[in-house]
Design an enzyme around this catalytic site. Structure first.
Site, PDB file in Angstrom:
ATOM      1  N   GLU A 197       0.584   5.323  -1.922  1.00 58.48           N
ATOM      2  CA  GLU A 197       0.386   6.591  -1.227  1.00 58.48           C
ATOM      3  C   GLU A 197       1.477   7.596  -1.589  1.00 58.48           C
ATOM      4  OE1 GLU A 197      -2.061   6.040   2.733  1.00 58.48           O
ATOM      5  OE2 GLU A 197       0.012   5.392   2.985  1.00 58.48           O
ATOM      6  N   VAL A 232       0.831  -1.199   0.000  1.00 58.10           N
ATOM      7  CA  VAL A 232       0.000   0.000   0.000  1.00 58.10           C
ATOM      8  C   VAL A 232       0.869   1.255   0.000  1.00 58.10           C
ATOM      9  CG1 VAL A 232      -1.748   1.315   1.290  1.00 58.10           C
ATOM     10  CG2 VAL A 232      -1.905  -1.178   1.163  1.00 58.10           C
ATOM     11  N   CYS A 233       2.000   1.204   0.680  1.00 59.66           N
ATOM     12  CA  CYS A 233       2.845   2.389   0.879  1.00 59.66           C
ATOM     13  C   CYS A 233       3.247   3.087  -0.427  1.00 59.66           C
ATOM     14  CB  CYS A 233       4.068   2.037   1.705  1.00 59.66           C
ATOM     15  SG  CYS A 233       3.655   1.483   3.377  1.00 59.66           S
ATOM     16  N   PRO A 234       3.733   2.374  -1.452  1.00 61.35           N
ATOM     17  CA  PRO A 234       4.129   3.103  -2.657  1.00 61.35           C
ATOM     18  C   PRO A 234       2.960   3.790  -3.354  1.00 61.35           C
ATOM     19  CG  PRO A 234       4.275   0.730  -3.010  1.00 61.35           C
ATOM     20  CD  PRO A 234       4.076   0.945  -1.548  1.00 61.35           C
TER      21      PRO A 234
END
Length: 212
Positions: free
Chosen positions: A54, A50-52
């Site tokens: 965002e 999910v982080c990339p």
């Protein structure tokens, strides 16, 4: 403990930019000295899923934040070296190549601990080894802070790790806060730039409700 209305912690943290330059960033001082708003968003780990999405979403909206005199800063507990490796990994390979705003490397967890956003389920002291045993990942949740030009926090939110953020909502919040700063009016539910706001009294509320 809610931090809205309080000054952001006055503490410097190591960081790196997309050029590989090592930095020391103090969010409070950056806001006050540069007279800018700051959006600081925390994510759990580099090289995850999910982080990339965002980090790329904030990058895509970077121009909109700049129009609003707002600096964007990312943050996690990973090292500067891991950040830089991720910044040099292609987007289609799970990387964040193309991201240009700085990323904090809170490896000692000083700032994230003060903010209270670490995933720590419990801790207990081990008498035999003279150590504190933690349970939990000890990385940050998806926490977001909006800081005004005086270093005051005017928004904070914390998502559980599987839940990505809506970047447009932060633009809306900045617009609303700026409207309050410049017009002295308050912003009702679902307010967006260009919509009617209202005065913070009975007449203002009544007038707004009668027209909406």
């Amino acid at each position: 403990m809610a931090l809205v209305g309080k000054k952001f912690p006055n503490i410097a943290v190591d960081a790196i930019d997309h050029m590989g330059d090592y930095l020391s960033i103090n969010v409070f001082e950056k806001a006050v000295n540069e007279k800018k708003k700051v959006l600081l968003f925390w994510y759990p780990k580099d090289f995850t899923f999910v982080c990339p999405t965002e980090l790329h979403a904030f990058q895509a909206a970077l121009g909109e934040f700049e129009k609003r005199n707002t600096v964007v800063i990312g943050a996690s507990c990973d090292t500067n070296e891991v950040h830089f490796a991720w910044l040099n990994t292609a987007k289609d390979n799970g990387g964040i190549e193309g991201v240009t705003y700085p990323i904090l490397a809170d490896t000692n967890r000083n700032l994230s601990n003060i903010l209270g956003i670490l995933d720590i389920e419990s801790s207990e002291y081990n008498d035999e080894t003279n150590t504190v045993i933690l349970t939990g990942s000890n990385v940050t949740f998806r926490a977001t802070y909006l800081v005004d030009e005086d270093g005051k926090i005017f928004h904070e939110s914390v998502n559980d790790m599987p839940l990505g953020r809506n970047v447009n909502e932060y633009l809306r919040l900045i617009d609303a806060y700026t409207h309050v700063q410049t017009k002295g009016e308050v912003c009702p539910a679902n307010w967006e730039e260009g919509k009617e706001a209202m005065t913070a009294d009975r007449d203002g509320v009544a007038s707004y409700l009668s027209q909406n």
